[in-house]
Write a protein that holds these residues in place. Structure first.
Motif, PDB file in Angstrom:
ATOM      1  N   ARG A  71       5.086  10.245   5.046  1.00 31.73           N
ATOM      2  CA  ARG A  71       3.728   9.840   5.433  1.00 31.73           C
ATOM      3  C   ARG A  71       3.118  10.862   6.394  1.00 31.73           C
ATOM      4  NH1 ARG A  71       2.410   3.684   6.334  1.00 31.73           N
ATOM      5  NH2 ARG A  71       0.727   4.252   4.906  1.00 31.73           N
TER       6      ARG A  71
ATOM      7  N   PRO B 205       2.797   4.234  -1.288  1.00 34.04           N
ATOM      8  CA  PRO B 205       2.788   4.868  -2.618  1.00 34.04           C
ATOM      9  C   PRO B 205       4.200   5.068  -3.159  1.00 34.04           C
ATOM     10  CG  PRO B 205       2.440   6.516  -0.925  1.00 34.04           C
ATOM     11  CD  PRO B 205       2.462   5.186  -0.216  1.00 34.04           C
ATOM     12  N   ARG B 206       4.304   5.060  -4.475  1.00 31.89           N
ATOM     13  CA  ARG B 206       5.566   5.404  -5.123  1.00 31.89           C
ATOM     14  C   ARG B 206       5.665   6.923  -5.206  1.00 31.89           C
ATOM     15  NH1 ARG B 206       8.784   0.850  -5.254  1.00 31.89           N
ATOM     16  NH2 ARG B 206       7.470  -0.956  -5.740  1.00 31.89           N
ATOM     17  N   THR B 207       6.802   7.446  -4.840  1.00 38.49           N
ATOM     18  CA  THR B 207       7.013   8.886  -4.861  1.00 38.49           C
ATOM     19  C   THR B 207       8.274   9.197  -5.656  1.00 38.49           C
ATOM     20  OG1 THR B 207       8.400   8.913  -2.868  1.00 38.49           O
ATOM     21  CG2 THR B 207       6.003   8.997  -2.541  1.00 38.49           C
TER      22      THR B 207
ATOM     23  N   ASP C 278       2.064  13.807   4.234  1.00 36.37           N
ATOM     24  CA  ASP C 278       0.853  13.465   3.487  1.00 36.37           C
ATOM     25  C   ASP C 278      -0.372  13.486   4.392  1.00 36.37           C
ATOM     26  OD1 ASP C 278       2.337  13.163   1.210  1.00 36.37           O
ATOM     27  OD2 ASP C 278       2.468  10.970   1.346  1.00 36.37           O
TER      28      ASP C 278
ATOM     29  N   ASP D 236       0.814  -1.215   0.000  1.00 34.96           N
ATOM     30  CA  ASP D 236       0.000   0.000   0.000  1.00 34.96           C
ATOM     31  C   ASP D 236       0.850   1.268   0.000  1.00 34.96           C
ATOM     32  OD1 ASP D 236      -2.273  -1.617   0.168  1.00 34.96           O
ATOM     33  OD2 ASP D 236      -2.152  -1.672   2.366  1.00 34.96           O
TER      34      ASP D 236
END
Length: 346
Positions: free
Chosen positions: A327, A182-184, A330, A180
């Protein structure tokens, strides 16, 4: 207009109360011994021990270690008092990371050494990395049991308090599974950093593994002459922590084991990087100020291994710290966006 009601008293559960008390009480044996030695007592120090020739350097070292143990009390209070919730994250995380790195090798190696002795091992006085080599006895055997027993209780109590605190304050940051994440834009850089750290970790990892298996390459004469089952158990634990750190950072960087909870590699990175970096730093400091015979002084190879450990542990901790910071950012931006949308609808 009636005055606002007074705030409810700050309360903690029984588990935290007991853990805090244990953390504080467990500091007493170590502080008591160190204070006695600084006052001139020789309790627990046998004749011929290198500690008797430590002089000013040893006195300063004793004072510094007493202050370090005092930090355990401060951390125990910080993790259980209302003002602790307002402490900046780095001001809590960094000391806890260092404390983890210094306590974990004792919490794991010392019980393992005791088990090996019960099974017939030839234990000596090198438990935890503070013993000498093959020269005169360093401390009376009972000292190690009292001091390391206290350290183990400190580690369990502090670990419990920090886990409960971190779950309440930052638990949302390690929810979910690896798949889960995310690619950043920073993902590629983190993968490169993880691979680089893993490659550098080969040096200390292989060194500790070889020493655990019986190799004497790079060891000083004192350790070669005084190796016991305690030495081999400690080196095996050192190698295991290097492996845990590398496994954790590679899992985070490449998202392998997609169903694995995010907290698993984070725990591996926390424990592994802390032990590798901070224990390497402790051994480096001991090498610089240690007393004893020339034969017991760490070799150049050993000093280099300790220095590389500090570098590796720090490098491995950085990708995990960056991930958590991402994270957190975000989460804050999502919360701000939700608040803005709610305000617009209103």
């Amino acid at each position: 207009m009636e005055p606002p009601p007074p705030p409810a008293p700050y309360r903690i559960g029984r588990v935290r109360s007991v853990a805090r008390a244990l953390a504080v009480v467990a500091c007493v044996p170590y502080v008591g011994l160190k204070s006695a030695w600084m006052a001139g007592s020789r309790v627990g120090i046998p004749d011929g021990s290198p500690l008797l020739d430590g002089g000013v350097v040893l006195a300063v070292g004793n004072a510094v270690t007493v202050l370090m143990v005092g930090c355990v009390v401060v951390l125990a209070l910080l993790l259980t008092r209302p003002w602790g919730l307002r402490v900046p994250a780095w001001l809590l995380v960094v000391p806890m990371w260092v404390a983890s790195g210094l306590l974990l090798p004792i919490m794991t190696a010392y019980p393992l050494q005791m088990i090996v002795r019960l099974l017939g091992g030839d234990g000596g006085q090198t438990s935890g990395g503070e013993g000498g080599g093959g020269g005169d006895p360093f401390l009376d055997p009972w000292v190690f049991g009292v001091v390391y027993g206290g350290f183990i209780v400190q580690g369990i109590a502090l670990g419990t308090l920090f886990a409960l605190y971190a779950k309440e304050r930052w638990g949302h940051l390690w929810q979910g599974r690896l798949r889960d994440l995310p690619r950043t834009p920073a993902s590629a850089v983190l993968r490169v950093a993880a691979v680089g750290a893993a490659l550098v970790a080969l040096a200390p990892g292989l060194a500790h593994l070889l020493w655990a298996a019986g190799s004497t390459a790079g060891l000083d004469e004192g350790r070669v002459a005084g190796r016991t089952s305690d030495f081999h158990a400690l080196e095996a634990v050192n190698a295991l922590f290097v492996a845990a750190a590398v496994a954790g950072v590679l899992l985070l960087a490449f998202r392998r084991g997609g169903r694995l909870p995010v907290r698993v590699p984070l725990v591996l990175v926390w424990a592994g990087s802390a032990q590798v970096a901070c224990w390497g730093g402790w051994l480096s400091l001991a090498a610089l100020v240690g007393a004893g015979d020339v034969a017991d002084q760490p070799t150049t190879a050993m000093v280099l291994i300790y220095a590389v450990q500090m570098l590796v542990g720090t490098l491995i901790a950085l990708p995990a710290a960056h991930l958590l910071a991402e994270r957190a950012a975000d989460s804050m931006s999502s919360g701000a966006s939700s608040g803005a949308r709610s305000g617009t609808r209103a």
